[in-house]
Design a protein around this motif. Structure first.
Motif, PDB file in Angstrom:
ATOM      1  N   GLU A  95      -7.658  21.984 -23.793  1.00  0.00           N
ATOM      2  CA  GLU A  95      -8.403  21.839 -22.540  1.00  0.00           C
ATOM      3  C   GLU A  95      -9.237  20.565 -22.550  1.00  0.00           C
ATOM      4  OE1 GLU A  95     -10.617  25.456 -22.221  1.00  0.00           O
ATOM      5  OE2 GLU A  95      -8.966  26.544 -21.282  1.00  0.00           O
ATOM      6  N   ILE A  96      -9.810  20.224 -23.679  1.00  0.00           N
ATOM      7  CA  ILE A  96     -10.608  18.999 -23.782  1.00  0.00           C
ATOM      8  C   ILE A  96      -9.717  17.773 -23.629  1.00  0.00           C
ATOM      9  CG2 ILE A  96     -12.016  17.604 -25.360  1.00  0.00           C
ATOM     10  CD1 ILE A  96     -13.140  20.306 -26.412  1.00  0.00           C
ATOM     11  N   VAL A  97      -8.552  17.792 -24.257  1.00  0.00           N
ATOM     12  CA  VAL A  97      -7.603  16.687 -24.107  1.00  0.00           C
ATOM     13  C   VAL A  97      -7.181  16.564 -22.647  1.00  0.00           C
ATOM     14  CG1 VAL A  97      -5.261  15.925 -24.675  1.00  0.00           C
ATOM     15  CG2 VAL A  97      -6.768  16.722 -26.490  1.00  0.00           C
ATOM     16  N   LEU A  98      -6.906  17.705 -22.010  1.00  0.00           N
ATOM     17  CA  LEU A  98      -6.518  17.693 -20.605  1.00  0.00           C
ATOM     18  C   LEU A  98      -7.639  17.132 -19.741  1.00  0.00           C
ATOM     19  CD1 LEU A  98      -4.435  18.428 -18.438  1.00  0.00           C
ATOM     20  CD2 LEU A  98      -5.474  20.714 -18.357  1.00  0.00           C
ATOM     21  N   TRP A  99      -8.882  17.519 -20.012  1.00  0.00           N
ATOM     22  CA  TRP A  99     -10.015  17.006 -19.254  1.00  0.00           C
ATOM     23  C   TRP A  99     -10.128  15.494 -19.423  1.00  0.00           C
ATOM     24  CZ3 TRP A  99     -13.075  16.146 -15.638  1.00  0.00           C
ATOM     25  CH2 TRP A  99     -14.201  15.353 -15.788  1.00  0.00           C
ATOM     26  N   ASN A 100      -9.989  15.002 -20.639  1.00  0.00           N
ATOM     27  CA  ASN A 100     -10.080  13.562 -20.863  1.00  0.00           C
ATOM     28  C   ASN A 100      -8.983  12.806 -20.126  1.00  0.00           C
ATOM     29  OD1 ASN A 100     -12.417  13.306 -22.429  1.00  0.00           O
ATOM     30  ND2 ASN A 100     -11.336  14.012 -24.240  1.00  0.00           N
ATOM     31  N   GLU A 101      -7.780  13.355 -20.109  1.00  0.00           N
ATOM     32  CA  GLU A 101      -6.686  12.708 -19.385  1.00  0.00           C
ATOM     33  C   GLU A 101      -6.941  12.735 -17.879  1.00  0.00           C
ATOM     34  OE1 GLU A 101      -4.328  10.882 -20.734  1.00  0.00           O
ATOM     35  OE2 GLU A 101      -5.122  11.393 -22.703  1.00  0.00           O
ATOM     36  N   CYS A 102      -7.491  13.841 -17.381  1.00  0.00           N
ATOM     37  CA  CYS A 102      -7.836  13.930 -15.958  1.00  0.00           C
ATOM     38  C   CYS A 102      -8.923  12.918 -15.602  1.00  0.00           C
ATOM     39  CB  CYS A 102      -8.289  15.333 -15.587  1.00  0.00           C
ATOM     40  SG  CYS A 102      -6.953  16.541 -15.583  1.00  0.00           S
ATOM     41  N   ALA A 103      -9.925  12.796 -16.448  1.00  0.00           N
ATOM     42  CA  ALA A 103     -10.999  11.826 -16.205  1.00  0.00           C
ATOM     43  C   ALA A 103     -10.447  10.406 -16.206  1.00  0.00           C
ATOM     44  CB  ALA A 103     -12.097  11.981 -17.255  1.00  0.00           C
ATOM     45  N   ARG A 104      -9.512  10.130 -17.099  1.00  0.00           N
ATOM     46  CA  ARG A 104      -8.880   8.802 -17.136  1.00  0.00           C
ATOM     47  C   ARG A 104      -8.083   8.560 -15.854  1.00  0.00           C
ATOM     48  NH1 ARG A 104      -6.482   9.196 -21.837  1.00  0.00           N
ATOM     49  NH2 ARG A 104      -8.256   8.348 -22.923  1.00  0.00           N
ATOM     50  N   ILE A 106      -8.631   9.957 -12.878  1.00  0.00           N
ATOM     51  CA  ILE A 106      -9.593   9.761 -11.786  1.00  0.00           C
ATOM     52  C   ILE A 106     -10.172   8.356 -11.840  1.00  0.00           C
ATOM     53  CG2 ILE A 106     -11.847  10.494 -10.900  1.00  0.00           C
ATOM     54  CD1 ILE A 106     -11.051  13.362 -11.825  1.00  0.00           C
ATOM     55  N   THR A 107     -10.512   7.888 -13.027  1.00  0.00           N
ATOM     56  CA  THR A 107     -11.045   6.538 -13.194  1.00  0.00           C
ATOM     57  C   THR A 107     -10.049   5.502 -12.684  1.00  0.00           C
ATOM     58  OG1 THR A 107     -12.289   7.246 -15.139  1.00  0.00           O
ATOM     59  CG2 THR A 107     -11.945   4.890 -14.878  1.00  0.00           C
ATOM     60  N   ASN A 108      -8.803   5.639 -13.090  1.00  0.00           N
ATOM     61  CA  ASN A 108      -7.790   4.677 -12.665  1.00  0.00           C
ATOM     62  C   ASN A 108      -7.517   4.768 -11.166  1.00  0.00           C
ATOM     63  OD1 ASN A 108      -7.522   3.568 -15.209  1.00  0.00           O
ATOM     64  ND2 ASN A 108      -5.937   5.007 -15.801  1.00  0.00           N
ATOM     65  N   ALA A 109      -7.609   5.969 -10.595  1.00  0.00           N
ATOM     66  CA  ALA A 109      -7.425   6.124  -9.148  1.00  0.00           C
ATOM     67  C   ALA A 109      -8.550   5.421  -8.388  1.00  0.00           C
ATOM     68  CB  ALA A 109      -7.369   7.605  -8.776  1.00  0.00           C
ATOM     69  N   ILE A 110      -9.774   5.515  -8.883  1.00  0.00           N
ATOM     70  CA  ILE A 110     -10.911   4.829  -8.250  1.00  0.00           C
ATOM     71  C   ILE A 110     -10.712   3.313  -8.317  1.00  0.00           C
ATOM     72  CG2 ILE A 110     -13.385   4.321  -8.514  1.00  0.00           C
ATOM     73  CD1 ILE A 110     -13.712   7.304  -9.319  1.00  0.00           C
ATOM     74  N   ILE A 111     -10.302   2.824  -9.463  1.00  0.00           N
ATOM     75  CA  ILE A 111     -10.078   1.378  -9.613  1.00  0.00           C
ATOM     76  C   ILE A 111      -8.948   0.921  -8.694  1.00  0.00           C
ATOM     77  CG2 ILE A 111      -9.321  -0.419 -11.235  1.00  0.00           C
ATOM     78  CD1 ILE A 111     -10.826   1.190 -13.422  1.00  0.00           C
ATOM     79  N   TYR A 112      -7.891   1.718  -8.599  1.00  0.00           N
ATOM     80  CA  TYR A 112      -6.777   1.382  -7.712  1.00  0.00           C
ATOM     81  C   TYR A 112      -7.235   1.345  -6.250  1.00  0.00           C
ATOM     82  CZ  TYR A 112      -2.299   1.622  -5.308  1.00  0.00           C
ATOM     83  OH  TYR A 112      -1.243   1.378  -4.483  1.00  0.00           O
ATOM     84  N   PHE A 113      -7.967   2.370  -5.830  1.00  0.00           N
ATOM     85  CA  PHE A 113      -8.469   2.435  -4.459  1.00  0.00           C
ATOM     86  C   PHE A 113      -9.342   1.222  -4.150  1.00  0.00           C
ATOM     87  CE2 PHE A 113     -11.931   3.672  -1.581  1.00  0.00           C
ATOM     88  CZ  PHE A 113     -11.199   3.971  -0.444  1.00  0.00           C
ATOM     89  N   ASN A 114     -10.284   0.926  -5.039  1.00  0.00           N
ATOM     90  CA  ASN A 114     -11.165  -0.223  -4.825  1.00  0.00           C
ATOM     91  C   ASN A 114     -10.380  -1.535  -4.820  1.00  0.00           C
ATOM     92  OD1 ASN A 114     -13.460   1.328  -4.585  1.00  0.00           O
ATOM     93  ND2 ASN A 114     -14.016   1.137  -6.733  1.00  0.00           N
ATOM     94  N   SER A 115      -9.369  -1.636  -5.653  1.00  0.00           N
ATOM     95  CA  SER A 115      -8.540  -2.849  -5.673  1.00  0.00           C
ATOM     96  C   SER A 115      -7.808  -3.028  -4.347  1.00  0.00           C
ATOM     97  CB  SER A 115      -7.524  -2.785  -6.816  1.00  0.00           C
ATOM     98  OG  SER A 115      -8.181  -2.776  -8.052  1.00  0.00           O
ATOM     99  N   LEU A 116      -7.314  -1.920  -3.785  1.00  0.00           N
ATOM    100  CA  LEU A 116      -6.662  -2.001  -2.467  1.00  0.00           C
ATOM    101  C   LEU A 116      -7.627  -2.507  -1.404  1.00  0.00           C
ATOM    102  CD1 LEU A 116      -4.512   1.255  -2.185  1.00  0.00           C
ATOM    103  CD2 LEU A 116      -3.694  -1.089  -2.234  1.00  0.00           C
TER     104      LEU A 116
END
Length: 177
Positions: A95-104, A106-116
């Protein structure tokens, strides 16, 4: 060979060659002449890098910007990790590994959105010929998250309307005028 390792992905033959070299070098004693030569070569490269860093202001600025980008990414990851009172962790290792991957993700989605958004703004102000706003956009970071609500309820249903980037752009451009 080191140039090949440094500048592109290795083929399987090269990977086995590198692995063989590393294995052989690790087996040498610390007094082995080849190991000493490689150590000195590494020191020379490090010294050359430091001298370039000291002498070249633009190189120092480039290195500092790269460090700042990495730091900004980690600050965003930390903000996501602390969202919702740190309740999104997990009880098991999986579950912790899954949470870390989800957080990563979300982080990349925010960067992608802002880049657009930044890309669209850049294109808009280039067409308008607004050099002042172009320079401001060029200084903006896609890692910023002040425009993102990290606390809230999110729905990932496909039945809802999708995000209309043109509407977002129109509201941003109207606010600027």
């Amino acid at each position: 060979m080191l140039h090949t390792v440094k500048n592109r992905w290795l083929s399987s033959e090269e990977e086995s060659l590198v692995a063989t070299l590393v294995r052989k070098l690790s087996g040498y004693s610390q007094n082995h002449p080849l190991l000493k030569a490689l150590t000195e070569y590494n020191r020379m490269l490090k010294a050359m890098y430091l001298l370039d860093y000291i002498d070249d202001a633009s190189f120092r600025n480039y290195v500092q910007r790269a460090l700042n980008r990495g730091e900004a990414y980690h600050q965003l990851r930390c903000a996501i990790a602390h969202a919702n009172g740190n309740r999104f962790r997990g009880k098991s290792d999986d579950e912790i590994v899954l949470w870390n991957e989800c957080a990563r993700l979300i982080t990349n989605a925010i960067i992608y959105f802002n880049s657009l958004i930044l890309t669209r703004l850049l294109e808009h102000f280039e067409v308008e010929g607004d050099d002042k706003k172009l320079e401001i956009i060029k200084q903006a970071s896609p890692v910023a998250w002040h425009n993102i609500n990290l606390n809230g309820t999110y729905s990932f249903s496909f039945e809802q309307n999708t995000l209309n980037l043109d509407e977002i752009m129109q509201s941003i451009v109207q606010d600027e005028n």
